[in-house]
Write a protein that holds these residues in place. Structure first.
Motif, PDB file in Angstrom:
ATOM      1  N   ASP A 279      89.693  37.087  94.305  1.00  0.00           N
ATOM      2  CA  ASP A 279      89.931  38.144  95.293  1.00  0.00           C
ATOM      3  C   ASP A 279      89.346  38.453  95.626  1.00  0.00           C
ATOM      4  OD1 ASP A 279      92.946  37.760  95.303  1.00  0.00           O
ATOM      5  OD2 ASP A 279      93.190  39.044  93.879  1.00  0.00           O
ATOM      6  N   VAL A 280      87.914  38.285  94.334  1.00  0.00           N
ATOM      7  CA  VAL A 280      87.431  38.794  95.681  1.00  0.00           C
ATOM      8  C   VAL A 280      86.100  38.085  95.704  1.00  0.00           C
ATOM      9  CG1 VAL A 280      84.657  40.225  94.202  1.00  0.00           C
ATOM     10  CG2 VAL A 280      86.655  40.432  93.545  1.00  0.00           C
ATOM     11  N   LEU A 281      86.500  36.919  95.640  1.00  0.00           N
ATOM     12  CA  LEU A 281      85.142  35.698  96.658  1.00  0.00           C
ATOM     13  C   LEU A 281      86.077  36.175  98.365  1.00  0.00           C
ATOM     14  CD1 LEU A 281      85.391  32.972  94.682  1.00  0.00           C
ATOM     15  CD2 LEU A 281      83.589  33.996  95.224  1.00  0.00           C
ATOM     16  N   ASP A 282      87.520  36.139  98.604  1.00  0.00           N
ATOM     17  CA  ASP A 282      88.144  36.187  99.528  1.00  0.00           C
ATOM     18  C   ASP A 282      87.646  37.540  99.938  1.00  0.00           C
ATOM     19  OD1 ASP A 282      88.838  33.920  99.448  1.00  0.00           O
ATOM     20  OD2 ASP A 282      91.705  34.660  98.564  1.00  0.00           O
ATOM     21  N   CYS A 283      87.752  38.871  99.520  1.00  0.00           N
ATOM     22  CA  CYS A 283      87.336  40.375  99.824  1.00  0.00           C
ATOM     23  C   CYS A 283      86.169  39.592 100.855  1.00  0.00           C
ATOM     24  CB  CYS A 283      87.288  40.869  98.957  1.00  0.00           C
ATOM     25  SG  CYS A 283      87.183  42.798 100.201  1.00  0.00           S
ATOM     26  N   LEU A 284      84.836  39.350 100.279  1.00  0.00           N
ATOM     27  CA  LEU A 284      83.626  38.742  99.848  1.00  0.00           C
ATOM     28  C   LEU A 284      83.473  38.468 101.175  1.00  0.00           C
ATOM     29  CD1 LEU A 284      81.243  38.445  97.014  1.00  0.00           C
ATOM     30  CD2 LEU A 284      81.355  40.673  98.446  1.00  0.00           C
ATOM     31  N   ASN A 285      84.057  37.067 102.015  1.00  0.00           N
ATOM     32  CA  ASN A 285      84.479  35.907 103.452  1.00  0.00           C
ATOM     33  C   ASN A 285      84.983  36.917 104.781  1.00  0.00           C
ATOM     34  OD1 ASN A 285      83.455  34.069 102.476  1.00  0.00           O
ATOM     35  ND2 ASN A 285      84.859  33.092 101.028  1.00  0.00           N
ATOM     36  N   ARG A 286      85.613  37.364 104.049  1.00  0.00           N
ATOM     37  CA  ARG A 286      86.719  38.454 105.224  1.00  0.00           C
ATOM     38  C   ARG A 286      85.561  40.050 105.627  1.00  0.00           C
ATOM     39  NH1 ARG A 286      90.987  38.535 102.155  1.00  0.00           N
ATOM     40  NH2 ARG A 286      90.617  41.574 101.116  1.00  0.00           N
ATOM     41  N   LEU A 287      84.899  40.781 104.422  1.00  0.00           N
ATOM     42  CA  LEU A 287      83.936  41.428 105.103  1.00  0.00           C
ATOM     43  C   LEU A 287      82.551  40.771 105.826  1.00  0.00           C
ATOM     44  CD1 LEU A 287      84.713  43.687 102.112  1.00  0.00           C
ATOM     45  CD2 LEU A 287      85.276  44.243 104.516  1.00  0.00           C
ATOM     46  N   HIS A 288      82.543  39.133 105.409  1.00  0.00           N
ATOM     47  CA  HIS A 288      81.396  38.569 106.081  1.00  0.00           C
ATOM     48  C   HIS A 288      80.492  38.945 105.330  1.00  0.00           C
ATOM     49  CE1 HIS A 288      83.893  36.976 109.634  1.00  0.00           C
ATOM     50  NE2 HIS A 288      84.534  37.809 109.389  1.00  0.00           N
ATOM     51  N   ILE A 289      80.063  39.187 104.298  1.00  0.00           N
ATOM     52  CA  ILE A 289      79.255  39.692 103.033  1.00  0.00           C
ATOM     53  C   ILE A 289      78.741  37.845 102.695  1.00  0.00           C
ATOM     54  CG2 ILE A 289      78.560  40.778 101.162  1.00  0.00           C
ATOM     55  CD1 ILE A 289      80.507  42.728 101.931  1.00  0.00           C
ATOM     56  N   ARG A 290      77.841  38.243 103.263  1.00  0.00           N
ATOM     57  CA  ARG A 290      76.874  37.041 103.106  1.00  0.00           C
ATOM     58  C   ARG A 290      76.041  36.698 101.211  1.00  0.00           C
ATOM     59  NH1 ARG A 290      80.340  34.404 104.988  1.00  0.00           N
ATOM     60  NH2 ARG A 290      80.475  34.637 107.435  1.00  0.00           N
ATOM     61  N   TYR A 291      75.945  36.160 100.317  1.00  0.00           N
ATOM     62  CA  TYR A 291      75.330  35.686  99.878  1.00  0.00           C
ATOM     63  C   TYR A 291      74.772  34.855  99.229  1.00  0.00           C
ATOM     64  CZ  TYR A 291      79.671  34.034  98.204  1.00  0.00           C
ATOM     65  OH  TYR A 291      80.788  33.199  97.747  1.00  0.00           O
ATOM     66  N   ARG A 292      73.070  34.828  98.485  1.00  0.00           N
ATOM     67  CA  ARG A 292      72.870  33.698  98.276  1.00  0.00           C
ATOM     68  C   ARG A 292      72.699  32.354  97.355  1.00  0.00           C
ATOM     69  NH1 ARG A 292      68.263  35.302  95.870  1.00  0.00           N
ATOM     70  NH2 ARG A 292      67.770  37.254  95.585  1.00  0.00           N
ATOM     71  N   ASP A 293      73.092  33.740  96.265  1.00  0.00           N
ATOM     72  CA  ASP A 293      73.797  32.472  94.801  1.00  0.00           C
ATOM     73  C   ASP A 293      74.998  33.955  94.370  1.00  0.00           C
ATOM     74  OD1 ASP A 293      72.986  31.265  92.326  1.00  0.00           O
ATOM     75  OD2 ASP A 293      71.509  32.488  92.191  1.00  0.00           O
ATOM     76  N   LEU A 294      75.983  33.223  93.177  1.00  0.00           N
ATOM     77  CA  LEU A 294      75.795  33.961  92.488  1.00  0.00           C
ATOM     78  C   LEU A 294      75.882  33.176  90.577  1.00  0.00           C
ATOM     79  CD1 LEU A 294      80.158  33.556  92.493  1.00  0.00           C
ATOM     80  CD2 LEU A 294      78.146  32.391  93.480  1.00  0.00           C
ATOM     81  N   SER A 295      76.421  34.494  89.650  1.00  0.00           N
ATOM     82  CA  SER A 295      75.933  34.696  88.578  1.00  0.00           C
ATOM     83  C   SER A 295      76.704  34.898  87.575  1.00  0.00           C
ATOM     84  CB  SER A 295      74.775  33.978  88.159  1.00  0.00           C
ATOM     85  OG  SER A 295      74.635  35.887  88.213  1.00  0.00           O
ATOM     86  N   THR A 296      77.454  34.459  86.230  1.00  0.00           N
ATOM     87  CA  THR A 296      78.105  35.419  85.374  1.00  0.00           C
ATOM     88  C   THR A 296      77.452  35.645  84.472  1.00  0.00           C
ATOM     89  OG1 THR A 296      78.369  33.247  84.253  1.00  0.00           O
ATOM     90  CG2 THR A 296      80.409  33.899  86.556  1.00  0.00           C
ATOM     91  N   ARG A 297      77.615  36.719  83.439  1.00  0.00           N
ATOM     92  CA  ARG A 297      76.843  36.550  82.345  1.00  0.00           C
ATOM     93  C   ARG A 297      78.039  37.297  81.082  1.00  0.00           C
ATOM     94  NH1 ARG A 297      74.088  41.171  80.309  1.00  0.00           N
ATOM     95  NH2 ARG A 297      75.336  42.931  81.373  1.00  0.00           N
TER      96      ARG A 297
END
Lengths: 312, 253
Positions: A279-297
């Motif tokens: 859902d978060v990934l979809d939301c970022l796409n919808r809002l056209h928020i671009r990211y250059r990297d993602l990681s988990t901790r």
């Protein structure tokens, strides 16, 4: 001979310790330590870790409860029970004027073993103490003294080793080297129980973790299960552009910004089937928020520990 | 029986003596030599014989006892107190040892040192006064029993003490006065009757009297009473030590 084939190395049932001044150091405690495992006992200062160890080793009288070491009661069969145990206490309590060789030989004798120069030589070499064998202990550094304490505890070839804050006050290099030695001992079949303040130590070494606070054993859990059960994960997005506007949708999903808007962090529960990541990934796409990297901790054991102790 | 453990403690304690040879052996010998020079030669030459025994020779058993009592208490109390103070006692408490084995190690070593010192003083005394030991077996028996009994007392003091001051308290305020008033330098028969009776309450009188009998066949009290008293103190000390380990008093609490 003690039968070390038993799966339970130490069995503690209803152990209680109340000191003469009325201070209750341990509430009724039940705990089984499995043979061959590394068990980390975590807890803040004064939690009861050392009292628990001292009770098993026979250094303090217990108020109530039963303790068995490989099936041998520590009161009625104390010879068999104690001969299985080696203890490295928290304090560097050594005979300052004795040589390394003599003090280690003394410990071996105390535990009813005949002199064995070959075994002591091997032990000292394994702990990098061989070239110090004729030196008085007072001449050694703190780290070396700590190794002498370990050598003394190992001198009678115990099946169980208690390490009470083994790396307190030692530098990072020596700490890592001690961790290696602990792993080596475990590979030789020694059951290891360690208490520590350093959560990374437990995280690095332990198979199971017990958390004790104010004399109560709050939980005992397989380390991996514990981290899964109580652990949270963070999904971190590194953005191209700093996010200046607040998006209600993201706020509603509990995604918060960090690093002056250059990061978005979403914390989720690893055990939940629908953890919300998609859902978060979809939301970022919808809002056209671009990211250059993602990681988990993964949440560290330290955070789990702090949250448990604070809950109490 | 964990003989290796008893031997380990015994050897460890004896090694401490060798490390501090001057303090452990030379010091009590020197002070005894001074006693002989002052009381035996200087003053003793002006004192008449006691019960037909030359005064210099008469004080030998008393002087040996004086030193043996003080050394036994001091060695044993320090032997157990120091590991408590330094924290190394954890190792002994966690070892597969019974209390009897622990006592054998510590008390055995302390008593051995006292016996060695006693014999050295005896040898030293033979250079100053003519000595004849009528009953050497009894002499050794008294020396051993007294050393063990007072080492046991020292062991108890070492567990009871919670500071170095207390460690010195009993030896200074109790043992030394009792030893001096126990007939080290005189026969209690030389005292007025009332003081003779009071002296009989002093346990050291029986030790010195029995020990002196083994040298000269002269004693203030009967030999059987002396032996009975030494054995009584030994059993009492042992019973108290057993209680200490049973309850964990000042050790496992």
């Amino acid at each position: 001979m003690v039968n070390t084939e038993t799966k339970t190395a130490i069995s503690i049932k209803g152990l209680e310790k109340v000191y003469p001044d009325g201070f209750r150091a341990l509430h009724p405690t039940h705990l089984d330590i499995r043979s061959g495992e590394i068990f980390a006992l975590l807890g803040p200062n004064g939690a009861g870790k050392t009292t628990l160890i001292n009770a098993v080793c026979g250094i303090v009288n217990v108020t109530a409860g039963d303790i068995e070491v490989y099936g041998n009661n520590i009161t009625t069969q104390y010879r068999k029970a104690r001969s299985c145990i080696g203890l490295v206490p928290q304090e560097l309590t050594t005979d300052a004027f004795e040589t390394v060789w003599n003090t280690v030989s003394f410990s071996r004798g105390l535990f009813g073993k005949p002199a064995n120069a070959g075994f002591i030589e091997t032990t000292l070499k394994r702990l990098s103490l061989w070239d110090k064998k004729d030196q008085q202990i007072r001449m050694l550094s703190g780290g070396m003294k700590r190794r002498v304490m370990i050598a003394k505890a190992l001198s009678h070839e115990p099946q169980i080793l208690f390490l009470d804050e083994p790396t307190a006050g030692v530098d990072v290099e020596l700490r890592k080297s001690m961790w290696d030695q602990v792993h080596e001992l475990r590979s030789m079949g020694v059951t290891i129980i360690l208490t520590t303040h350093y959560i990374e130590e437990a995280e690095e070494m332990a198979d199971r973790v017990g958390v004790i606070n104010k004399g109560e054993l709050m939980l005992v859990e397989d380390k991996k299960t514990l981290m899964k059960k109580l652990g949270k994960k963070e999904l971190v997005f590194d953005l191209h552009q700093p996010l200046t506007d607040e998006h209600e949708e993201l706020t509603a999903m509990k995604v918060h910004s960090a690093a002056d808007g250059l990061q978005l962090i979403y914390t989720y529960d690893t055990l939940k089937e629908n953890n919300g990541v998609a859902d978060v990934l979809d939301c970022l796409n919808r809002l056209h928020i671009r990211y250059r990297d993602l990681s988990t901790r993964q949440t560290s054991l330290e955070e789990i520990f702090v949250s448990l102790v604070n809950k109490k | 029986m964990n003989f290796y453990a008893v031997a380990a403690i015994y050897k460890f304690e004896m090694a401490r003596t060798y490390r501090t040879l001057g303090q452990s052996i030379a010091s009590p010998v020197l002070s005894t030599v001074l006693y002989f020079v002052v009381f035996g030669s200087a003053i003793g030459s002006r004192i008449s014989d006691i019960d037909g025994i030359n005064y210099g020779a008469f004080i030998v058993p008393g002087l040996i006892m004086l030193t043996v009592l003080a050394q036994s208490v001091s060695n044993a109390s320090f032997g157990i107190y120091f590991p408590r103070f330094a924290g190394t006692i954890y190792e002994v408490l966690s070892a597969p040892m019974s209390f009897i084995e622990i006592v054998m190690g510590y008390v055995g070593a302390a008593a051995s040192k006292s016996i060695i010192i006693g014999l050295i003083i005896l040898a030293t005394a033979s250079f100053f006064v003519p000595l004849e030991i009528r009953h050497p077996v009894w002499m050794i028996t008294f020396l051993v029993l007294t050393s063990v009994t007072f080492s046991l007392l020292g062991f108890i003091i070492g567990i009871w003490a919670d500071g170095f001051e207390k460690l010195q308290l009993i030896p200074l305020l109790v043992i030394t006065p009792l030893a001096f008033l126990g007939g080290s330098f005189y026969s209690i028969n030389m005292l007025p009757p009332i003081w003779q009776k009071i002296s009989l309450a002093n346990p050291v009188v029986y030790l010195i009297s029995g020990f002196r009998w083994s040298f000269f066949e002269q004693s203030d009290v009967r030999l059987s009473v002396s032996i009975g008293m030494v054995l009584f103190f030994l059993v009492a000390g042992f019973a108290l030590t057993a209680w200490i380990f049973k309850t964990g008093y000042r050790l496992r609490n």
